[in-house]
Motif scaffolding. Sequence first.
Motif, PDB file in Angstrom:
ATOM      1  N   ALA A   1       1.076  -0.499   0.222  1.00 40.85           N
ATOM      2  CA  ALA A   1      -0.389   0.390  -0.323  1.00 40.85           C
ATOM      3  C   ALA A   1       0.813   1.084   0.091  1.00 40.85           C
ATOM      4  CB  ALA A   1      -1.006   0.008   1.351  1.00 40.85           C
ATOM      5  N   GLY A   2       1.959   1.124  -0.570  1.00 42.82           N
ATOM      6  CA  GLY A   2       2.761   1.991   0.019  1.00 42.82           C
ATOM      7  C   GLY A   2       3.414   2.528   0.458  1.00 42.82           C
ATOM      8  N   GLN A   3       4.050   1.989   2.199  1.00 41.73           N
ATOM      9  CA  GLN A   3       4.468   2.029   3.121  1.00 41.73           C
ATOM     10  C   GLN A   3       5.942   0.985   3.345  1.00 41.73           C
ATOM     11  OE1 GLN A   3       3.944   4.607   5.470  1.00 41.73           O
ATOM     12  NE2 GLN A   3       0.994   4.550   3.929  1.00 41.73           N
TER      13      GLN A   3
ATOM     14  N   ASP B   1      -1.406  -4.163  -7.644  1.00 40.42           N
ATOM     15  CA  ASP B   1      -2.248  -3.010  -7.261  1.00 40.42           C
ATOM     16  C   ASP B   1      -3.594  -2.751  -6.071  1.00 40.42           C
ATOM     17  OD1 ASP B   1      -3.487  -0.978  -8.896  1.00 40.42           O
ATOM     18  OD2 ASP B   1      -4.797  -2.928 -10.484  1.00 40.42           O
ATOM     19  N   VAL B   2      -3.142  -2.589  -5.726  1.00 38.58           N
ATOM     20  CA  VAL B   2      -3.245  -2.202  -4.031  1.00 38.58           C
ATOM     21  C   VAL B   2      -4.264  -0.922  -4.348  1.00 38.58           C
ATOM     22  CG1 VAL B   2      -3.345  -1.907  -1.673  1.00 38.58           C
ATOM     23  CG2 VAL B   2      -1.863  -2.958  -2.411  1.00 38.58           C
ATOM     24  N   PRO B   3      -5.952  -1.068  -4.333  1.00 38.18           N
ATOM     25  CA  PRO B   3      -6.834   0.202  -4.155  1.00 38.18           C
ATOM     26  C   PRO B   3      -6.614   1.136  -3.490  1.00 38.18           C
ATOM     27  CG  PRO B   3      -7.848  -2.562  -3.789  1.00 38.18           C
ATOM     28  CD  PRO B   3      -6.318  -1.781  -3.578  1.00 38.18           C
ATOM     29  N   ASP B   4      -7.534   2.215  -3.996  1.00 34.70           N
ATOM     30  CA  ASP B   4      -6.599   3.965  -3.407  1.00 34.70           C
ATOM     31  C   ASP B   4      -7.775   3.484  -1.952  1.00 34.70           C
ATOM     32  OD1 ASP B   4      -5.183   4.089  -5.741  1.00 34.70           O
ATOM     33  OD2 ASP B   4      -7.140   5.333  -6.302  1.00 34.70           O
ATOM     34  N   TRP B   5      -9.208   3.067  -1.783  1.00 28.64           N
ATOM     35  CA  TRP B   5      -9.789   2.950  -0.643  1.00 28.64           C
ATOM     36  C   TRP B   5      -8.310   2.455   0.514  1.00 28.64           C
ATOM     37  CZ3 TRP B   5     -10.468  -1.686   1.663  1.00 28.64           C
ATOM     38  CH2 TRP B   5     -10.677  -2.795   0.779  1.00 28.64           C
ATOM     39  N   LEU B   6      -8.123   1.371   0.268  1.00 22.38           N
ATOM     40  CA  LEU B   6      -7.282   0.263   1.152  1.00 22.38           C
ATOM     41  C   LEU B   6      -5.657   0.352   1.155  1.00 22.38           C
ATOM     42  CD1 LEU B   6      -6.186  -2.143   2.681  1.00 22.38           C
ATOM     43  CD2 LEU B   6      -5.676  -3.579   0.864  1.00 22.38           C
ATOM     44  N   ARG B   7      -5.145   1.563   0.334  1.00 26.86           N
ATOM     45  CA  ARG B   7      -4.273   2.777   0.821  1.00 26.86           C
ATOM     46  C   ARG B   7      -4.378   3.411   2.003  1.00 26.86           C
ATOM     47  NH1 ARG B   7       0.089   2.509  -2.829  1.00 26.86           N
ATOM     48  NH2 ARG B   7      -0.612   0.498  -5.300  1.00 26.86           N
ATOM     49  N   ILE B   8      -5.699   4.261   1.522  1.00 24.87           N
ATOM     50  CA  ILE B   8      -6.284   5.516   2.628  1.00 24.87           C
ATOM     51  C   ILE B   8      -5.573   4.728   3.892  1.00 24.87           C
ATOM     52  CG2 ILE B   8      -8.175   6.722   2.754  1.00 24.87           C
ATOM     53  CD1 ILE B   8      -8.796   7.080   0.230  1.00 24.87           C
TER      54      ILE B   8
END
Length: 193
Positions: A33-35, A93-100
Amino acid sequence: MRHHLAKIDAVLIQAVIAGALSFAHLHDLAEAAGQGGWKAWAYPISVDLLLVAAWRRLRSGHSAASGWCWFLTALAASLGANIATAGLLDLSDVPDWLRILVAGWPAIAFLGGTLLAHQPKAAQPIAESEPEPDPEPDVQPSSAAVPAALLDHARKVATAHQDRTGQPIDGATLRARLGVPQPLADRITAQLT
């Protein structure tokens, strides 16, 4: 004794394995998720610490609603990561809602941890074997007058009892209905007759 130690060892081994797997799933999801870097390693620690803090609050018997709220929040984060990394989610390809959700987790965990750590503790319950102290000891002599407002209320209770049952109210029933100590209930009963 050996059987007991073997049982503890088996439980401990199971807990270590489950904890390591859950830790890895949380790390992998945070990283996807980008962390990256140290942040991805901090997520599983944060989730697990919130679980432990909430569980301790539940075990202490204080603020059960708050304890359950934060325990279920951390459990959902842990279980969600375990399920998401089981092949149900494309980690490339993690969805935006999960990244949030992942990006917002530190604020949620900080709030939960702070509330759990700083909520005032309720008074300890009195052990069943100890007699419950009378909150307002009755030190008045048995002939002392009952306050007029209490006597008026007692009359209403007694009248309602008589209307409902056809019998005059007895001292024990009056005491239970009014929630007063026995000596005061006796004085009220004496003044009602």
